[in-house]
Enzyme design. Sequence first.
Site, PDB file in Angstrom:
ATOM      1  N   CYS A   3       0.852  -1.202   0.000  1.00 47.12           N
ATOM      2  CA  CYS A   3       0.000   0.000   0.000  1.00 47.12           C
ATOM      3  C   CYS A   3       0.881   1.243   0.000  1.00 47.12           C
ATOM      4  O   CYS A   3       1.661   1.462   0.938  1.00 47.12           O
ATOM      5  CB  CYS A   3      -0.913  -0.008   1.215  1.00 47.12           C
ATOM      6  SG  CYS A   3      -1.854   1.516   1.352  1.00 47.12           S
ATOM      7  N   CYS A  11      -1.488   6.749   5.918  1.00 41.87           N
ATOM      8  CA  CYS A  11      -2.634   6.040   6.508  1.00 41.87           C
ATOM      9  C   CYS A  11      -2.090   4.860   7.298  1.00 41.87           C
ATOM     10  O   CYS A  11      -1.214   4.136   6.804  1.00 41.87           O
ATOM     11  CB  CYS A  11      -3.574   5.558   5.407  1.00 41.87           C
ATOM     12  SG  CYS A  11      -4.946   4.560   6.035  1.00 41.87           S
ATOM     13  N   CYS A  14      -4.534  -0.036   8.322  1.00 41.32           N
ATOM     14  CA  CYS A  14      -4.246  -1.469   8.226  1.00 41.32           C
ATOM     15  C   CYS A  14      -3.032  -1.764   9.105  1.00 41.32           C
ATOM     16  O   CYS A  14      -1.907  -1.925   8.624  1.00 41.32           O
ATOM     17  CB  CYS A  14      -3.987  -1.856   6.775  1.00 41.32           C
ATOM     18  SG  CYS A  14      -5.465  -1.753   5.768  1.00 41.32           S
ATOM     19  N   CYS A  86      -7.049   3.401  -2.374  1.00 44.55           N
ATOM     20  CA  CYS A  86      -6.797   2.415  -1.307  1.00 44.55           C
ATOM     21  C   CYS A  86      -6.953   0.995  -1.872  1.00 44.55           C
ATOM     22  O   CYS A  86      -7.977   0.670  -2.491  1.00 44.55           O
ATOM     23  CB  CYS A  86      -7.805   2.663  -0.189  1.00 44.55           C
ATOM     24  SG  CYS A  86      -7.896   1.326   0.992  1.00 44.55           S
ATOM     25  N   GLN A 210     -22.539  -6.107   5.509  1.00 48.74           N
ATOM     26  CA  GLN A 210     -21.200  -6.600   5.837  1.00 48.74           C
ATOM     27  C   GLN A 210     -20.228  -6.052   4.788  1.00 48.74           C
ATOM     28  O   GLN A 210     -20.512  -6.109   3.597  1.00 48.74           O
ATOM     29  CB  GLN A 210     -21.179  -8.138   5.831  1.00 48.74           C
ATOM     30  CG  GLN A 210     -22.256  -8.809   6.681  1.00 48.74           C
ATOM     31  CD  GLN A 210     -21.961  -8.809   8.174  1.00 48.74           C
ATOM     32  OE1 GLN A 210     -20.886  -8.408   8.605  1.00 48.74           O
ATOM     33  NE2 GLN A 210     -22.920  -9.242   8.975  1.00 48.74           N
ATOM     34  N   GLU A 260     -34.917  -5.654  13.782  1.00 46.95           N
ATOM     35  CA  GLU A 260     -33.832  -4.715  13.525  1.00 46.95           C
ATOM     36  C   GLU A 260     -34.308  -3.310  13.890  1.00 46.95           C
ATOM     37  O   GLU A 260     -35.462  -2.966  13.667  1.00 46.95           O
ATOM     38  CB  GLU A 260     -33.464  -4.842  12.020  1.00 46.95           C
ATOM     39  CG  GLU A 260     -32.793  -3.694  11.368  1.00 46.95           C
ATOM     40  CD  GLU A 260     -31.388  -3.419  11.905  1.00 46.95           C
ATOM     41  OE1 GLU A 260     -30.591  -4.342  12.069  1.00 46.95           O
ATOM     42  OE2 GLU A 260     -31.122  -2.228  12.151  1.00 46.95           O
ATOM     43  N   ASN A 308     -26.633 -11.148  15.748  1.00 50.18           N
ATOM     44  CA  ASN A 308     -25.477 -10.544  15.064  1.00 50.18           C
ATOM     45  C   ASN A 308     -25.436  -9.060  15.450  1.00 50.18           C
ATOM     46  O   ASN A 308     -25.725  -8.182  14.642  1.00 50.18           O
ATOM     47  CB  ASN A 308     -25.639 -10.743  13.545  1.00 50.18           C
ATOM     48  CG  ASN A 308     -24.485 -10.193  12.724  1.00 50.18           C
ATOM     49  OD1 ASN A 308     -24.658  -9.816  11.571  1.00 50.18           O
ATOM     50  ND2 ASN A 308     -23.291 -10.133  13.282  1.00 50.18           N
ATOM     51  N   CYS A 335     -18.596  -9.358  15.857  1.00 50.69           N
ATOM     52  CA  CYS A 335     -17.409  -8.677  15.325  1.00 50.69           C
ATOM     53  C   CYS A 335     -16.521  -8.222  16.477  1.00 50.69           C
ATOM     54  O   CYS A 335     -15.629  -7.402  16.268  1.00 50.69           O
ATOM     55  CB  CYS A 335     -17.811  -7.502  14.430  1.00 50.69           C
ATOM     56  SG  CYS A 335     -18.824  -6.288  15.283  1.00 50.69           S
TER      57      CYS A 335
HETATM   58  C1  LIG Z   1     -23.474  -6.162  12.795  1.00 53.02           C
HETATM   59  S1  LIG Z   1     -24.924  -5.490  12.093  1.00 53.02           S
HETATM   60  C2  LIG Z   1     -25.666  -6.985  11.526  1.00 53.02           C
HETATM   61  C3  LIG Z   1     -26.630  -6.864  10.397  1.00 53.02           C
HETATM   62  C4  LIG Z   1     -27.076  -8.160   9.722  1.00 53.02           C
HETATM   63  N1  LIG Z   1     -27.237  -9.264  10.618  1.00 53.02           N
HETATM   64  C5  LIG Z   1     -26.178  -8.523   8.563  1.00 53.02           C
HETATM   65  O1  LIG Z   1     -25.743  -9.673   8.465  1.00 53.02           O
HETATM   66  O2  LIG Z   1     -25.925  -7.653   7.714  1.00 53.02           O
HETATM   67  C6  LIG Z   1     -25.834  -5.066  13.517  1.00 53.02           C
HETATM   68  C7  LIG Z   1     -27.230  -4.538  13.237  1.00 53.02           C
HETATM   69  O3  LIG Z   1     -27.892  -4.342  14.497  1.00 53.02           O
HETATM   70  C8  LIG Z   1     -28.766  -3.229  14.367  1.00 53.02           C
HETATM   71  N2  LIG Z   1     -29.081  -2.813  15.744  1.00 53.02           N
HETATM   72  C9  LIG Z   1     -28.380  -2.003  16.562  1.00 53.02           C
HETATM   73  N3  LIG Z   1     -28.974  -1.927  17.760  1.00 53.02           N
HETATM   74  C10 LIG Z   1     -30.082  -2.716  17.714  1.00 53.02           C
HETATM   75  C11 LIG Z   1     -31.091  -3.057  18.658  1.00 53.02           C
HETATM   76  N4  LIG Z   1     -31.079  -2.561  19.897  1.00 53.02           N
HETATM   77  N5  LIG Z   1     -32.063  -3.919  18.291  1.00 53.02           N
HETATM   78  C12 LIG Z   1     -32.094  -4.408  17.024  1.00 53.02           C
HETATM   79  N6  LIG Z   1     -31.158  -4.111  16.075  1.00 53.02           N
HETATM   80  C13 LIG Z   1     -30.165  -3.283  16.418  1.00 53.02           C
HETATM   81  C14 LIG Z   1     -27.958  -2.263  13.518  1.00 53.02           C
HETATM   82  O4  LIG Z   1     -28.806  -1.301  12.915  1.00 53.02           O
HETATM   83  C15 LIG Z   1     -27.289  -3.212  12.514  1.00 53.02           C
HETATM   84  O5  LIG Z   1     -28.081  -3.359  11.352  1.00 53.02           O
END
Ligand SMILES: C[S@@+](CC[C@H](N)C(=O)[O-])C[C@H]1O[C@@H](n2cnc3c(N)ncnc32)[C@H](O)[C@@H]1O
Length: 377
Positions: A3, A11, A14, A86, A210, A260, A308, A335
């Site tokens: 890079c 930057c 990374c 990038c 993602q 969500e 998630n 994550c």
């Molecule tokens: C890591 S992302 C996962 C999205 C999805 N599972 C995917 O695979 O793309 C986390 C998600 O949680 C949502 N979020 C944040 N706080 C939340 C809550 N209290 N209840 C429900 N969803 C929430 C965010 O808007 C975001 O879309």
Amino acid sequence: MDCAYYNARQCASCALIETPYAGQIDQAQQQVAASLGLDVNDLALPVRSTESGFRNKAKMVASGTVRSPLLGIVDRAGHGTDLSCCPLYPEAMHEALDVLKGFITRARLVPYSIVDRTGELKHVLVTISPDEQIMVRFVLRSTEPLARIKKYLPTLQSALPSMVVATVNVLPEHKAALEGEREIFLTEQTSLPMRLRDVTLHLRPRSFFQTNTELAQALYDHARTLAEPAHPATVWDLYCGVGGFALHLAPVSSHVTGVEISDEAIASAELSAATAGLDNTEFIVGDATEFATAQLGRGNTADLVVVNPPRRGIGSRLAALLNESSVGTVLYSSCNPTTLARDLTMMDSYVLEHVELLDMFPHTSHNEVLVCLRKRL
Ligand SMILES: C[S@@+](CC[C@H](N)C(=O)[O-])C[C@H]1O[C@@H](n2cnc3c(N)ncnc32)[C@H](O)[C@@H]1O
């Protein structure tokens, strides 16, 4: 990965770039194992990424001048660095960012100065689909430049025919936020089709996706493989975003409910389900913990729950609720191994059956981890 920005000390995002990729994976496996109190041999084989060109979204801070705009990062003193080449982005993204800089000049979009609080253009957010179609969002302080953007939009569309969605997002406040609440569509098309192998997710603005499309595909595929032996009649996909897990689990379940907090993401999920002709999915705008509390309180449950969450994890309330529930299988995609480990300590009615690292963010110390929990007999 080589890079030029890193080599020139422009930057440092990374942080692991000097570690050969195989070493990065080994390090990540060890970190995940240590966080969860496991031996590295207890983990499944890691899922590797391509080393460059994998990032589908560029979140660029605008700086410089109308004549010479920069798209990249800005330090606290307001000094900007252009990162539009990038190597994390695919070539088509580099080309798009170049065209967009020309457009900024033509439409006289004055980059916002965080020091003087003057100017209009704060960020340029670009998402690229697997078919190399593009969504462009101009984050502005006000709608002052809107007429000029509309006037010159046809020239941008000719120069960048892959741009199928374009919007203006308005962020009037001087704050460390990427985008505001108000979105103004400039194109008739309002969502970007993210075509994965057998599911197309229709991504609207202000919806999480993602960042590494290839790894997202692997994540959803592996979740489905882990779900299948449970034959789940009912599935809850909590923190469902635009419905990636829900839509991949719909074929192996009778009914899937996605929950969500973002209404835009739910609109995306509903559109994707309708376009796919699915009649066994339902998407609800709401808080994941409140949903689970209400459902379990009424005696309703699910055979399988996907969680998630953002980096903060699911937290003690939802972890305890699931722990006391009759939910047979929990797939937790995280994550942040630290909050994952904390949440798992509250879920001891489950056996940790599968732990898998997916290298969603190469060259950084961030990792995606998918775990499968089965209820103890
Ligand atoms: C890591 S992302 C996962 C999205 C999805 N599972 C995917 O695979 O793309 C986390 C998600 O949680 C949502 N979020 C944040 N706080 C939340 C809550 N209290 N209840 C429900 N969803 C929430 C965010 O808007 C975001 O879309």
